[in-house]
Design a protein around this motif. Sequence first.
Motif: not given
Ligand SMILES: [Zn+2]
Length: 810
Positions: A443, A445-446, A485, A487-488
Motif C-alpha cells: 500500500c 500509504r501503509c 489495503c 489496513s487503510c
Molecule cells: Zn494502506
Amino acid sequence: MSERYDPKQIEARWQRVWEEERAFAVPNPEPGEGDRSKAFVVEMLPYPSGELHMGHVLNYTIGDVICHVRRRRGFQVLRPMGYDAFGLPAENAAIREGTHPRESTERNIAAIRVQMRRMGWAIDWDRELSTADPAFYRWTQWLFLRFYERGLAYRKEAPVKWCPRDQTVLANEQVINGHCDRCGAEVEARSLTQWFFRITDYADVLLDEMETLESWPERVLTMQRNWIGRSPGARVLFRVDGSGEELPVFTTRPDTLFGATFFVLAPEHSLVGQLVAGSEQEDEVTSYVRHAGARTAVEREKKEKDGVFTGRYAVNPVNDERIPIWVADYVLMEYGSGAIMAVPAHDERDHAFAERYGLEIRTVVRPADGDEPEPGAFSAHTENEVLVNSGSFDGLPAPEAKRAITAWLAERGLGGETVGYRLRDWLLSRQRYWGCPIPIVHCERCGEVPVPDDQLPVVLPELEDFLPRGRSPLAAAEDWVATSCPSCGGAARRETDTMDTFVDSSWYFIRYTDPHNADGPFSRDVADFWLPVNQYIGGIEHAILHLLYARFFTKVMQEMGLVGFREPFARLFNQGMIHKDGAKMSKSKGNVVDPLMYSERYGADAVRTFVLFMGPADQDMEWQDSGVEGVWRFLNRLWRVVHEQAQKPAVAAPDTALARKAHATIAKVTDDIDRRFLFNTPIAAVMELVNEIGRAPDDPAARFATETAVSLIQPYAPHIAEELWGVLGGARLWQHPWPEADPALLERDVVEVVVQVNGKVRDRLHVAAAIPEEELVALARASERVRAHLNGGEPRKTIVVPGKLVNFVV
Ligand SMILES: [Zn+2]
Ligand SMILES: [Zn+2]
C-alpha cells in the motif's frame, strides 16, 4: 485356487481388498491415548513432474517394508503420501509438455496415484495431500505470516543468484558449484528486492541441536555443519582514509593483522561507487564492476585473479598504516561482508593477487623453531607459530596472539571477538507462476501489509500466459494484483512473487497428522502424538536444502507453541541411486527402466523385492534385467513349495534342523530390517530357507518353515504372501503378528559373532555355532560394514574366538 503363479490377477485382487477395507488407514489417537507405541514413517514426497521412476520404487518400498514389520510388531503405524506439487519441477514439466501447470500437475498426480496402488504400497490414502491445493497452501501462507510477525520473514534488496534459464532467483542452497540445482544453467549475480527467511538467527541452534540427531547418517550432519560454517574469529574495523566511513571485515586470522598490505572490496560492495565518485579511477572501476557483474560465480572462481585500484586507502587499526583499497571479483559479496583485509604472505589468493600487481608481501607469522616458512605453504598454518613484524605482539605464539590482538581491538572499540557463518538468509521468493502466493499487499500509504488470516488463502489466479520472463507472471493478472489495503482501505497491489517450493516441504509432514483441519495447520495434540517422524527416507540430494529448512521451520513452530518438539525427523535413511549400464538413469542417456513395464511383465512383487535385493539400500546399485527375472523365479518356487506343503496338516513344529533354520531366519530377518536397516540380506535369508524346504520337503517341520517363509517375505512381496497365506489356511497376513524366534531353538545352533576391525565393533553375524573357522572369517570379510573399514586392504592379522568374535587388525 490357481496352480500357476499369476501376479497380475492376484495383485489386482489384493489391492482391491486393501482399498475396500482401508487396510492401512490409521485413526488419530483419542485424547489421553498418548502412550501407544507409534511409528510415523515418511518418505520424501514426489514432485508430480512425471511418472514414478525406479528411484521412487526403491524409496517407497524401503518405507513399505519398515511399515509392515512395525505394524505386525504391534505399532500404530502412520504412513501417508502427498505431492510436492508447486514449484519449478512441476512448472518446467508443464512448459516442456506445452500444458498449463495445473493441468499437468493434476494429470501426473492421477498417474502417480495409480502407479502407487499398483505397486501395492501400504499407504493411508485418507491423508493424501497436495501442496498446490488451496486447503493446504492456505496454511503455508498462514505460517508465512506468523514468521513475518516475528520478524523472521522480511524483504530487502540484496545481491542474489539468478538463473537465466529458469528466469528466477535461487536460494544459495540451490546453487551447486555455481550452477542452478534445477536446470544446470550457470547462475548470474543480480541485485534485487526479495523475500527472505531469517534462518541465520538459527545458525547456532541448527548446529548445536544436531547433537540430538544420533540416528542420522554422519555425512548428512557433516554437510549441514559445513553449510552453516561456523568459525570463530574477529571483527576488525578499518577506516577509509580521509572519510568517516568504516569498513568492517571478518577474519579467522586476527594474528596476521600486521600482515595486511592491501584491502579488497567485492565489486558489488555498496561503498565502491561512493569511493571513486568524481575521481580519476571512476571510469576504470565502473567498467570493472560492470564486467564482473556479468560473470557467473564459476567464471569468477576459474579466471585469474584481477582487479582495479580505487585510488583510496584504508587505515589498519593496529598500526595506523594506510593500505590501498582495490576492487576485485575474487571477493564474493555473499561471504563475510564483501570486504577483506588481504594478507598475501599467509593467504594463497591474496598472494597471487599481490604478485600480479606488485603489492607488498609481509611475513608476520613463522614457525617457532626459527625455520623460514616454506614459500607458498599457506595451508600449513600450525599451532606452534609465533608472530614477527607485529609490533608489541612479536614473539607471541599465534593462538595467544589471536586472543591478545582481538582483546586489544575490543578495548579500543576497533573490533572484537565474533563468530562468522557461511549460512545466509533463505531467499524464498520466486519470479514464477506456479507457487504459493506470498500473502502481502503493498500500500502506498501503509507500506507492506499482511493479508488478514480470515482472507486466506490468497488463491493463485488462473493465468493463460505463465511463462517466466524475469518478472513474476502474476504481475500481468491486473484484476488479481489490484486490491484494497487491509489496513487503510485504499488502493493497494498484491505481492506478485511466489514462494519457493521448499517452503511447502518444510512443514507438509506435520499436516499429514491432521490433513483435513480447516481451523489451523494441524492440532498440536495430534502432531505431538505422531512426531517427530520415526523414520524419514529420501535421497542424499536433500542433505542440506530440504532437511535444513524443515529443521528451521520446526524450531520456529516449537517456539510459537505450535508443536512440542524441536527436531522433525528422529531417524533418517538415505537410499542409494539405481544405475543402469554403469550410469545414473536419465532420459537423455536412454537407460531408464520403467517400473510399470516391469511390473506388467513380472508383477509388482518381483519388482519391489528386486529393488531391495540388488544391494544395500543405502548404496548405489546396478539394475539388471536378469535380476528381476531371478526374483520372479524365486517367487514361483515359493508358490510351488507352498502348494505342496499346504497338503500337509499343520502340526506343532518338532525340533529338527529345518525348524532351527526357520527360527534362525526369523531372527536374522527381524534384526536386519528393524535394527540394522539392511533390506537385501533378509531376502537372501528367506531364499535360503525356501531352498532348505525344497531339499527336505518331508521334514516334519517343513510346513512350519513354509509358513515362516511366507510370513517373512510379506513386507517385500505383500500380494503373493497374502495369497499363499490363504492357501495355508490363514487370513489377513498384513495384520498377523510378526513371527518371533524361539530363543531355545536359536541358542543351540546359532550364535552371534562380533566382527571387529582394529578392535572396534563393525558388524554382528548370526551363524551356526559349528561353523568352520575359515567359513566364519570369509563371512566376516564379506560384510559390507567390515569391508568399508578394511579399505580394500589385506588384514595384517586375524584373531578368531570361535562362537564369539573375529577381529581384523589392519
Ligand atoms: Zn494502506
Ligand atoms: Zn535454472
